[in-house]
Every structure is written in structure tokens, then in C-alpha cells.
Write a protein that holds these residues in place. Structure first.
Motif, mmCIF file in Angstrom:
data_model
loop_
_atom_site.group_PDB
_atom_site.id
_atom_site.type_symbol
_atom_site.label_atom_id
_atom_site.label_comp_id
_atom_site.label_asym_id
_atom_site.label_seq_id
_atom_site.Cartn_x
_atom_site.Cartn_y
_atom_site.Cartn_z
ATOM 1 N N THR A 179 0.824 -1.363 0.034
ATOM 2 C CA THR A 179 -0.076 0.009 -0.027
ATOM 3 C C THR A 179 0.907 1.190 -0.062
ATOM 4 O O THR A 179 2.192 1.123 0.335
ATOM 5 N N GLU A 181 0.666 3.815 1.808
ATOM 6 C CA GLU A 181 0.920 4.062 3.423
ATOM 7 C C GLU A 181 2.141 3.341 3.762
ATOM 8 O O GLU A 181 2.940 3.607 4.412
ATOM 9 N N GLY A 210 -3.617 2.222 -3.428
ATOM 10 C CA GLY A 210 -4.141 3.216 -2.369
ATOM 11 C C GLY A 210 -3.477 4.588 -3.104
ATOM 12 O O GLY A 210 -2.678 5.065 -2.516
ATOM 13 N N TRP A 231 -10.414 5.211 -4.172
ATOM 14 C CA TRP A 231 -9.124 5.608 -3.624
ATOM 15 C C TRP A 231 -8.547 4.434 -2.966
ATOM 16 O O TRP A 231 -7.229 4.460 -2.668
ATOM 17 N N GLN A 232 -9.456 3.458 -2.234
ATOM 18 C CA GLN A 232 -8.624 2.425 -1.139
ATOM 19 C C GLN A 232 -8.748 1.127 -2.200
ATOM 20 O O GLN A 232 -8.229 0.158 -1.682
ATOM 21 N N GLY A 235 -4.757 1.414 -7.794
ATOM 22 C CA GLY A 235 -3.015 1.218 -7.816
ATOM 23 C C GLY A 235 -2.721 1.425 -9.094
ATOM 24 O O GLY A 235 -3.122 1.526 -9.882
#
Length: 335
Positions: A179, A181, A210, A231-232, A235
Motif C-alpha cells: 500500500t 501508506e 491506494g 482511492w482504497q 493502484g
């Protein structure tokens, strides 16, 4: 990469004539492998759309579309930036069923693109979209699609090596999923592009999940329009490009927004007024199917598999004088 750079010892493995033939092979072979793997049907697509329809993709929200007036109607048309929204509408209009989808050649002009070795104002990609179900609207299904696309790329590379054994491109089939994050936490002191470079040099084939939403540092990994990808659940697919020693983005893709996530993301991007546009009204009213889609760069893929140092070696475009001079000095021939 801020400007054109040709590595000192770079030499293309194929001449101009061979390169043209190899591009034809790549496009035909990959298109067949890719369409079969994802159960896609080829369709025709627009080069330009009504700018008031809400269909055109605004990319990062700052790019200006090329527009022109139409003599016969007095209307204005805008050249597409991508077909992200048009494809979903087409699946609805053509009555595609779950598990089936479409793909098309997308050609665009991005007048505000900062050109360098891998960026051009001319964009050519396979835009694709398929209908999914509530049960497949998840990250596991997205990952399965990413793996299928990578496998199609590997198979095309194998076919290319049979035809041109002097051109050997080493690709990693196993995909590293991470991800945005998690990537930030790994390399907090680096910029997003520097993070990509680090992770792709290590794993060679990477899918970053993400894109678009702010991360824990308050900034998104990269920009993504709020009205097509969730957005989640989206990719970018990046692969290692040996001649330039960099992470080359081959594709961006994602599971598309629902009426609920559409409204949430429009509000976050301060553009809820788009809900009044025709496309957005249909989406918010639940008329459009659940879909997954993306784009795969045609010139990017050719650049990767043919190990070219500049995208102008695999496509025709216009270049500034500094680019022309740098390539001429390195004996690199641009189309």
C-alpha cells in the motif's frame, strides 16, 4: 527524471526498421493475451467528447484539455485525457454482463505534460473496463487481475525474444503488493517517486495500492481524479526498466467508485458540483454497473520490452530542441 538523459553506454538492440516490426509484434501479441486473460471485447472509442458531459478525465485536476470548435454544429469538443468514465458508461449502454468487459485503443494529447525520457504529450494506451459483482469488488480480485496482466506481459516478452533473440528483457513475474501508506512508512524521508524507485529496484515488479487519498503525512502518494477510481481499491503497476535504472509505470487501474464513495471523494476533493453533470447523475443514481478498469501504456510497454532509453524511440511526437540535441549527441534516433 527531470530532463532527457541517455546513459553513456546505451545502444539500442534493434535498428529503426526492426523496432517498427517489433512494436507491431508486441501490440498484436499482448492485445490477444490480455483480452483473453480478462475476457474483454474490443470496441471503438471516441477521440473527443463534449466537455460538459462530465465524461472526460481531469487527471490531477490541473491539466488543460485540447479543445476545438465544430463548424457544422457550433459546439466545442475536447480531446480525451483518458476514457476512464466513458468505458463505464459504454458497458452500461452495450449491456455487458458481469465477468465480461471491453478494451480499446486510446489516443490522447496532454499538452501540459512535462516531457522527458518516459513522458510525451502524445499518449497511447489500451483502455479497458469490465463488469464485476459486489462479491468481486475487493482487493483480492484486483490483485488477481494485476497478476493476469503481468502474465500477459511476460508471455509477450517471451514471443518477442523468440523473434529477436538479440533483445533480451528480464522481467519479474511475481508481483510485490504494497500500500502507499506502507511504502511511506518504509521510506518516510523520501518523495513518492523516490519511494517507488527504492521498492521497484528491490522487487522489480510492484503494485502500489491506494492512490489519491491523503496518507498519514497529509499528502497523497499521487493524484487521481475523485470520480472514477475508489482511492482504497486502486493502484499503479510499476516494473524495473534496466537501461534507465528506474521504476517505469506501465499501468494504473482500480475498482471504480460506488454512488457512496463517489460522493465522499468528490466532497474530499471540493468538487461536489460535479454531481450535477450527466455522467455523475447516472452514477449517483445507481444506473451504472460496478466495474474495474484501467489503462496500459502502449509506448511504455514497448519501451520496457525493447529496452529503449527514450519513449521517442517507440512513438511519434514533438520534442523540444534540448531533447533533440541530447538524443542526437548520443546517436539515439527518435521517430
Amino acid at each position: 527524471m527531470a530532463a532527457t538523459y541517455i546513459p553513456p553506454h546505451y545502444r539500442a538492440s534493434l535498428n529503426l526498421y526492426e523496432t517498427q516490426a517489433a512494436i507491431s509484434l508486441i501490440k498484436a501479441d499482448f492485445e490477444e493475451n490480455f483480452a483473453r486473460a480478462l475476457n474483454l471485447r474490443r470496441v471503438s472509442a471516441p477521440l473527443f467528447v463534449d466537455p460538459n458531459s462530465g465524461i472526460n478525465d481531469d487527471l490531477n485536476g490541473t491539466e488543460r484539455a485540447v479543445s476545438f470548435d465544430i463548424k457544422s454544429s457550433g459546439k466545442t469538443a475536447a480531446v480525451v485525457h483518458s476514457l476512464a468514465k466513458w468505458k463505464r458508461l459504454a458497458l452500461y449502454r452495450y449491456a455487458f454482463h458481469p465477468g465480461k468487459g471491453l478494451y480499446t485503443d486510446m489516443n490522447a494529447i496532454r499538452r501540459d505534460e512535462e516531457t522527458d525520457n518516459i513522458h510525451s504529450i502524445y499518449v497511447d494506451q489500451w483502455d479497458w473496463e469490465k463488469v464485476i459483482t459486489p462479491e468481486t469488488r475487493n482487493l483480492d480480485y484486483l490483485k488477481a487481475v494485476v497478476r493476469a496482466i503481468v502474465t500477459a506481459i511476460i508471455r509477450t516478452n517471451e514471443a518477442l525474444e523468440v523473434r529477436y533473440p538479440q533483445n533480451r528483457c528480464h522481467l519479474e513475474q511475481e508481483v510485490k503488493f504494497i500500500t502507499a501508506e506502507e511504502l511511506l512508512q518504509l521510506y518516510p524521508a523520501l518523495s513518492p517517486k523516490e519511494r517507488e524507485q527504492k521498492i521497484v529496484k528491490k522487487y522489480k515488479t510492484v503494485f502500489i495500492i491506494g492512490i489519491g487519498a491523503p496518507l498519514s503525512n497529509g499528502l497523497p502518494h499521487d493524484g487521481r481524479a475523485p470520480d472514477y477510481d475508489d482511492w482504497q481499491l486502486n493502484g499503479d503497476l510499476l516494473m524495473y526498466h534496466e537501461p534507465l535504472d528506474l521504476a517505469l509505470e506501465i499501468s494504473s487501474m482500480g475498482i471504480r467508485v460506488t454512488p457512496q464513495s463517489l460522493q465522499r471523494q468528490l466532497a474530499a476533493a471540493n468538487c461536489s458540483e460535479r454531481l450535477q453533470l450527466p455522467f455523475h447523475k447516472q452514477l449517483a443514481d445507481g444506473l451504472l454497473p460496478l466495474t474495474l478498469g484501467g489503462g496500459i501504456g502502449q509506448s511504455r510497454l514497448c519501451m520496457l520490452l525493447l529496452k529503449k532509453a527514450h519513449i521517442g524511440e517507440v512513438q511519434c511526437s514533438l520534442w523540444d530542441q534540448a531533447t533533440l540535441d541530447a538524443c542526437a549527441a548520443a546517436h539515439v534516433q527518435l521517430f
